[in-house]
Design a protein around this motif. Structure first.
Motif, PDB file in Angstrom:
ATOM      1  N   ILE A  25       0.843  -1.187   0.000  1.00 21.91           N
ATOM      2  CA  ILE A  25       0.000   0.000   0.000  1.00 21.91           C
ATOM      3  C   ILE A  25       0.886   1.249   0.000  1.00 21.91           C
ATOM      4  CG2 ILE A  25      -1.835   1.241   1.227  1.00 21.91           C
ATOM      5  CD1 ILE A  25      -2.668  -1.460   0.048  1.00 21.91           C
ATOM      6  N   PHE A  26       2.011   1.182   0.718  1.00 21.97           N
ATOM      7  CA  PHE A  26       3.009   2.253   0.706  1.00 21.97           C
ATOM      8  C   PHE A  26       4.384   1.652   0.446  1.00 21.97           C
ATOM      9  CE2 PHE A  26      -0.341   4.007   3.462  1.00 21.97           C
ATOM     10  CZ  PHE A  26      -0.597   5.179   2.778  1.00 21.97           C
ATOM     11  N   ALA A  27       5.316   2.501   0.036  1.00 21.87           N
ATOM     12  CA  ALA A  27       6.711   2.096  -0.155  1.00 21.87           C
ATOM     13  C   ALA A  27       7.568   2.790   0.899  1.00 21.87           C
ATOM     14  CB  ALA A  27       7.189   2.477  -1.551  1.00 21.87           C
ATOM     15  N   ALA A  28       8.590   2.115   1.374  1.00 21.54           N
ATOM     16  CA  ALA A  28       9.480   2.664   2.405  1.00 21.54           C
ATOM     17  C   ALA A  28      10.833   3.029   1.794  1.00 21.54           C
ATOM     18  CB  ALA A  28       9.669   1.647   3.530  1.00 21.54           C
ATOM     19  N   TYR A  29      11.381   4.186   2.226  1.00 23.95           N
ATOM     20  CA  TYR A  29      12.681   4.658   1.745  1.00 23.95           C
ATOM     21  C   TYR A  29      13.490   5.114   2.944  1.00 23.95           C
ATOM     22  CZ  TYR A  29       9.829   5.099  -2.488  1.00 23.95           C
ATOM     23  OH  TYR A  29       8.968   4.859  -3.524  1.00 23.95           O
ATOM     24  N   HIS A  30      14.808   4.975   2.837  1.00 20.62           N
ATOM     25  CA  HIS A  30      15.696   5.483   3.882  1.00 20.62           C
ATOM     26  C   HIS A  30      16.076   6.921   3.563  1.00 20.62           C
ATOM     27  CE1 HIS A  30      16.008   1.685   5.930  1.00 20.62           C
ATOM     28  NE2 HIS A  30      16.344   1.077   4.800  1.00 20.62           N
ATOM     29  N   ASP A  31      16.051   7.749   4.561  1.00 17.63           N
ATOM     30  CA  ASP A  31      16.390   9.158   4.402  1.00 17.63           C
ATOM     31  C   ASP A  31      17.811   9.293   3.868  1.00 17.63           C
ATOM     32  OD1 ASP A  31      16.764  11.847   4.551  1.00 17.63           O
ATOM     33  OD2 ASP A  31      16.080  12.063   6.617  1.00 17.63           O
TER      34      ASP A  31
END
Length: 282
Positions: A9-15
């Protein structure tokens, strides 16, 4: 959020600044939830998750043990009577259906080009809600005269569209005369007996030799492996929760009610959406 990322549903990214913070972005699935998008499922999600529409799901046990209609057990009235007496719910329901019409209309129009081109005259959308589907069809095929047909409290809230006449009435009594008829997610709301009544009224409304009825509905394939097959079975449960004795049907079940209503020929047309078009001829 981890669960929603796993479900895509969402995608995760590292700052990128290296501080270890996790940022989240939209995926193809969550873009459907944007309110300001031209094609948004947000009104449908809000409708289906509203407490009034969640309540019937908790009545399934009683339905199994004692019979009855889940929505009526939960609210004392069937969904159509409840909408008639509750304007806020009527708007919630109509908005939810209208947003799906915009999306599915594109699939219907792209998947049935020759069929719409061959309609020389009028097309009545039976149970057409606020007219989103018939409006999209007429915009693409302006030679068609559109009729949006639904209950009085539904069409009274419909906006004006060029080339569209809003007509109120009861599809169980009579349907406006037209060269062809279309129904999207209407028959799955009703029992086989009621579907035959509606289809017979459609048959009486169209020409005997040149008329046709376009039924946009799920065709259940219990052993199918596509995502749409899973969704069809989900919709089957949804009909138990919200409809008046309705269900999703297999091709064999569709063939049976079509023949009982006097439609002895039909074609099944794949479109780029979950439902199919069943093109039925008297």
């Amino acid at each position: 959020m981890r669960l929603l990322v796993r479900k895509k549903i969402f995608a995760a990214y590292h700052d990128s600044n290296g501080n270890g913070e996790t940022l989240y972005g939209l995926t193809h699935s969550s873009r459907w939830l944007l309110r300001d998008s031209e094609l948004s499922l947000a009104p449908m999600i809000l409708m289906e998750n509203h407490p009034l529409l969640m309540a019937p799901w908790h009545c399934f046990s009683q339905c199994v043990k004692e019979g009855g209609i889940a929505f009526k057990i939960a609210h004392g009235k069937e969904i159509w009577d409840f909408a008639l007496q509750n304007p806020e719910f009527n708007k919630l329901f109509n908005d939810g259906l209208a947003c799906t019409s915009k999306i599915i209309a594109r699939a219907i129009i792209s998947g049935y080009k020759d069929g719409f081109s061959s309609i020389n005259g009028s097309l009545v959308d039976v149970g057409g809600g606020t007219g989103e589907l018939i409006n999209e069809i007429v915009k693409s095929y302006p030679h068609i005269r559109g009729i949006n047909f639904d209950l009085p409290h539904v069409v009274s809230t419909a906006p004006k569209f060029d080339g569209i006449s809003h007509v109120d009435g009861d599809m169980f009594q009579a349907i406006p005369k037209a060269d062809a008829a279309i129904m999207k997610f209407v028959l799955h709301d009703w029992s086989d007996e009621d579907c035959v009544k509606i289809l017979r009224n459609c048959r009486n409304a169209i020409p005997e030799k040149t008329g046709k009825v376009l039924i946009t509905e799920v065709i259940v394939k219990p052993d199918g492996n596509d995502l749409s097959d899973d969704t069809g079975l989900d919709f089957d449960l949804l009909m138990i929760a919200h409809s008046t004795g309705g269900k999703e049907r297999t091709e064999v079940e569709w063939k049976k009610i079509l023949e009982e209503a006097g439609f002895l020929r039909y074609n099944i047309i794949n479109i780029p959406a979950i439902p199919f078009i069943i093109e039925a001829f008297p």
